[in-house]
Design a protein around this motif. Sequence first.
Motif, PDB file in Angstrom:
ATOM      1  N   ILE A  51      12.657  11.703  54.290  1.00 34.24           N
ATOM      2  CA  ILE A  51      12.320  10.302  54.764  1.00 34.24           C
ATOM      3  C   ILE A  51      12.188   9.258  53.790  1.00 34.24           C
ATOM      4  CG2 ILE A  51      10.882   8.929  56.265  1.00 34.24           C
ATOM      5  CD1 ILE A  51      10.704  11.389  58.125  1.00 34.24           C
ATOM      6  N   LYS A  56      13.345   5.335  54.710  1.00 37.57           N
ATOM      7  CA  LYS A  56      12.902   5.349  56.246  1.00 37.57           C
ATOM      8  C   LYS A  56      11.445   5.450  56.324  1.00 37.57           C
ATOM      9  CE  LYS A  56      17.204   4.870  57.827  1.00 37.57           C
ATOM     10  NZ  LYS A  56      17.729   3.593  58.628  1.00 37.57           N
ATOM     11  N   GLU A  57      10.750   5.339  55.336  1.00 45.03           N
ATOM     12  CA  GLU A  57       9.301   5.507  55.610  1.00 45.03           C
ATOM     13  C   GLU A  57       8.721   4.431  56.339  1.00 45.03           C
ATOM     14  OE1 GLU A  57       5.507   7.636  53.327  1.00 45.03           O
ATOM     15  OE2 GLU A  57       6.962   6.849  52.084  1.00 45.03           O
ATOM     16  N   GLU A  59       9.925   2.352  58.300  1.00 45.30           N
ATOM     17  CA  GLU A  59      10.211   2.314  59.716  1.00 45.30           C
ATOM     18  C   GLU A  59       9.745   3.588  60.471  1.00 45.30           C
ATOM     19  OE1 GLU A  59      14.555   3.743  61.996  1.00 45.30           O
ATOM     20  OE2 GLU A  59      14.442   2.384  59.997  1.00 45.30           O
ATOM     21  N   TYR A  82      10.749  11.627  63.570  1.00 43.48           N
ATOM     22  CA  TYR A  82      11.989  10.878  63.180  1.00 43.48           C
ATOM     23  C   TYR A  82      12.783  12.029  62.813  1.00 43.48           C
ATOM     24  CZ  TYR A  82      15.100   8.060  60.587  1.00 43.48           C
ATOM     25  OH  TYR A  82      16.323   7.619  59.916  1.00 43.48           O
ATOM     26  N   ASN A  86      16.795  12.796  64.390  1.00 39.75           N
ATOM     27  CA  ASN A  86      17.960  12.482  63.496  1.00 39.75           C
ATOM     28  C   ASN A  86      18.462  13.741  63.111  1.00 39.75           C
ATOM     29  OD1 ASN A  86      18.329   9.169  63.018  1.00 39.75           O
ATOM     30  ND2 ASN A  86      16.101   9.833  63.143  1.00 39.75           N
ATOM     31  N   SER A 179      22.487  -0.164  52.736  1.00 38.39           N
ATOM     32  CA  SER A 179      21.516  -0.318  53.876  1.00 38.39           C
ATOM     33  C   SER A 179      20.335  -1.000  53.374  1.00 38.39           C
ATOM     34  CB  SER A 179      20.995   1.077  54.298  1.00 38.39           C
ATOM     35  OG  SER A 179      22.157   1.835  54.836  1.00 38.39           O
ATOM     36  N   VAL A 181      18.088  -0.090  50.587  1.00 36.65           N
ATOM     37  CA  VAL A 181      17.285   0.575  50.365  1.00 36.65           C
ATOM     38  C   VAL A 181      16.980   0.316  48.859  1.00 36.65           C
ATOM     39  CG1 VAL A 181      16.408   3.093  49.717  1.00 36.65           C
ATOM     40  CG2 VAL A 181      17.621   2.327  52.112  1.00 36.65           C
TER      41      VAL A 181
END
Length: 244
Positions: A51, A56-57, A59, A82, A86, A179, A181
């Motif tokens: 993650i 995505k952490e 989020e 999560y 996913n 994205s 990141v």
Amino acid sequence: SVVPMAPVVETNYGAARGLYTLGRAQGYDTTGTNFGLTDKMTRIQTVVQVIRFLGKEAEVKAGTYTHPFTDVPAWANNYVGYAYANNITSGRSATKFDPDGVVDEMQFLTFMLRAIGYEDAKGDFVWNNPFALAKKIGMNDSDSAAATFVRGDAFRISFNALYATAKNEKKVYDNLAASGVFALGDLTNAANVALASIALEKPVATTLKTAPKETASDYYVLSKADYMDKTTAGFLGQIIGFLS
């Protein structure tokens, strides 16, 4: 122009430092040097690392994710939820995740391949033999599982995965940059930190990776032998020469 990036990182420590610099991994404390490289990697640590790798952490921490497992600690519910939502993990059984179970190389590669879009459930690879696909896309060079697998190996695979080809046929670093990141310039910096952090802890075979367009100047990486000679002499500035 296209910039040839650092080798696929000579050691696990270099990989960990590169990921840490890029914000894609953490250690046991805030020093950025204590990564527990020789410790075993657990299933819950793997989910958290994947993650973080995906950016995505934040989020995950802010969201609400559920899962069917009864053995996940409360702090990890969103992480596992999560990953479950996913298709990164399906658990050990319908109700057990086994958070403290030790992960081997095969299992870690499976987590990572799923994270970048590949689906074993749809025939992209076989979950208990991910080596062929991982090698094909540039994530790992192994044809079979190593006798031992530790956290440092997980960091090395994660760093190399930045340059791998995702399911959408784009480079993983391109997907992450698109994205938001990280910026592509941050990747260049992280690769340089990884090279500068090389410790003779676990050498592995290296190949050059091609990175995104960054500047009008190219740089090259010396051979391993030359690199180690210059590193020993303490002249890091001589490792990377800029070309006009």
